[in-house]
Design a protein around this motif. Structure first.
Motif, PDB file in Angstrom:
ATOM      1  N   ARG A   1      68.963  50.886  47.253  1.00 14.39           N
ATOM      2  CA  ARG A   1      69.404  50.366  48.548  1.00 14.39           C
ATOM      3  C   ARG A   1      70.844  49.875  48.498  1.00 14.39           C
ATOM      4  NH1 ARG A   1      66.095  49.867  52.583  1.00 14.39           N
ATOM      5  NH2 ARG A   1      67.315  48.236  53.580  1.00 14.39           N
TER       6      ARG A   1
ATOM      7  N   SER B   1      70.628  43.650  55.242  1.00 15.35           N
ATOM      8  CA  SER B   1      69.614  44.581  54.722  1.00 15.35           C
ATOM      9  C   SER B   1      69.364  44.363  53.229  1.00 15.35           C
ATOM     10  CB  SER B   1      70.044  46.024  54.964  1.00 15.35           C
ATOM     11  OG  SER B   1      71.222  46.340  54.217  1.00 15.35           O
TER      12      SER B   1
ATOM     13  N   GLU C   1      75.570  45.781  60.610  1.00 21.20           N
ATOM     14  CA  GLU C   1      74.312  45.081  60.288  1.00 21.20           C
ATOM     15  C   GLU C   1      74.316  43.642  60.802  1.00 21.20           C
ATOM     16  OE1 GLU C   1      72.948  45.261  56.307  1.00 21.20           O
ATOM     17  OE2 GLU C   1      72.903  47.450  56.225  1.00 21.20           O
TER      18      GLU C   1
ATOM     19  N   ASP D   1      68.717  48.361  58.707  1.00 23.91           N
ATOM     20  CA  ASP D   1      69.912  48.528  57.875  1.00 23.91           C
ATOM     21  C   ASP D   1      70.864  49.485  58.597  1.00 23.91           C
ATOM     22  OD1 ASP D   1      69.118  51.145  57.363  1.00 23.91           O
ATOM     23  OD2 ASP D   1      68.917  50.896  55.214  1.00 23.91           O
TER      24      ASP D   1
END
Length: 420
Positions: free
Chosen positions: A266, A341, A395, A136
């Protein structure tokens, strides 16, 4: 804000908009206050007309009649003060409700309570396929020495960040890329204040409903704006523009600040949901014409899509539901960009048509070619907002060696470098 006459003539349409947008507003109370305001205004006008006639009557009257007129004058003054006070209180309450009235949404808007009712209408590109375990953006940035998350939190608390090295240059490149493209398309580039007064926040629509989301500088009666749109609406507030000057198309750049409530996880990690960011905002002021507004909506939506395609990022365009679009929006399309991610899209752009809702709040008007003064229409959309989009770029374009491939569109801003 809607026109009072429109509300009087279309109460059911307004009530329906209030219902589907989830607005806490009693339309019947608003209508009652509107009627009371008009009646009190008529009473005030009549009393003032009567008061003006006293001078003429007094000049022609004998002494006995003058005594009577003096008594009537005193009584009329007391009545005037009472009516003025009642009218002021009524109008103050009426205005507070008018500021909550929503725009009637586009007929094709999905009806639903929140973003769960949004409908995907387009996707572009494909998610990247990695032959290694991707990281990530937080891990990647920290491994490369490109970010100071823990140290930044010592300075500014949660959701703070500091970028360093090549990633700063990459962020600058993204913003310059957006500005150059919008200038090429005819936008006037402008940097605007991030510190704003209360009036522009009312004009923009942030206040009163979302006051708690805004940072206040109480010692100076100023606020930190969450988007350049606030200042761009305010720049022309109280003005009557020449129709020949329209449309006005801005590419506004500014730092932005939002309190961003929400829990940990997250989906708020690292650069995804922060309190301070930078953004290039598209903003349009056009004539009060539905077809012209629709054309500009797709123009600025297309500009954002072009920028994302140049960055090689997989995205979707969604039609936002009534409960997700906010009070002022006639139509709203979000663009959500893919985050490996998270394994899903996250919002990076929001394209909105507001018709005359903001212009009425900000008293932003233009004089038509026939001499008629009208409220303008406004639209806005993100061009590039960092660092969230920066996180997506890192990412999606990472390599097994923990470098980042630079999209071709950004290479001219980085000395031709293809990889960082």
């Amino acid at each position: 804000m809607l026109d009072r006459r429109f509300i009087r003539e279309n109460p059911q349409a307004v009530k329906a908009a209030v219902r589907v947008k989830g607005i806490d507003l009693d339309v019947d109370e608003l209508l009652s206050l509107d009627q009371a305001s008009r009646e009190l205004q008529r009473e005030l006008d009549e009393a003032q007309t009567r008061r003006k006639s006293f001078a003429r009557e007094f000049a022609r009257a004998d002494e006995a009649a003058r005594e009577r007129l003096r008594a009537e004058h005193d009584e009329q003054d007391e009545h005037l003060q009472k009516v003025r006070a009642e009218l002021s209180a009524t109008n103050e309450r009426l205005q507070s409700l008018l500021l909550l009235t929503p725009t009637i949404p586009w007929e094709g808007t999905p009806v639903g309570p929140d973003d769960s009712a949004n409908v995907t209408i387009k996707t572009w590109g494909e998610p990247p396929v990695f032959d290694f375990e991707p990281k990530d953006h937080v891990e990647l940035l920290e491994n490369r020495g490109w970010a100071e998350f823990a140290r930044a939190r010592k300075v500014a608390g949660e959701r703070a960040y500091a970028l360093t090295g090549d990633i700063v240059l990459l962020e600058r490149a993204m913003l310059s890329y957006a500005l150059d493209y919008l200038i090429e398309r005819g936008s006037a580039v402008i940097s605007v204040p991030a510190l704003v007064r209360e009036d522009p926040l009312i004009g923009n629509g942030q206040f009163p409903a979302h006051r708690e989301e805004t940072y206040a500088i109480t010692a100076d009666d100023l606020y930190l704006a969450g988007t350049a749109e606030v200042a761009l609406v305010g720049l022309h507030s109280g003005e009557i523009l020449d129709a020949r000057a329209l449309p006005i198309r801005y590419a506004g750049i500014s730092p932005c600040f939002r309190r961003e409530a929400g829990g940990a996880g997250r989906d708020v990690r690292g650069l995804i949901r922060v309190h301070q960011f930078e953004k290039v905002e598209q903003f349009v002021i056009c004539a009060a014409d539905d077809a012209e507004s629709d054309a500009w909506h797709f123009e600025i939506l297309g500009a954002a899509e072009h920028l994302l395609q140049g960055l090689g990022l997989h995205y979707e365009v969604v039609e936002c539901s009534t409960g997700d679009m906010g009070a002022g929006k006639y139509r709203m399309n979000d663009i959500n960009t893919w985050f490996p991610s998270l394994g899903r899209f996250r919002e990076t752009h929001s394209c909105s048509s507001l018709h005359d809702w903001q212009a009425r709040r900000a008293n932003l008007r233009y004089r038509d070619t026939d001499g008629t003064v009208r409220f303008a229409y406004t639209l806005n959309n993100t061009a590039i907002a960092t660092p969230r989009l920066l996180a997506a770029l890192v990412e999606n374009h990472q390599t097994a060696e923990q470098t980042v491939r630079v999209p071709e569109a950004l290479r001219p801003y980085l000395g031709g470098r293809a990889e960082l």
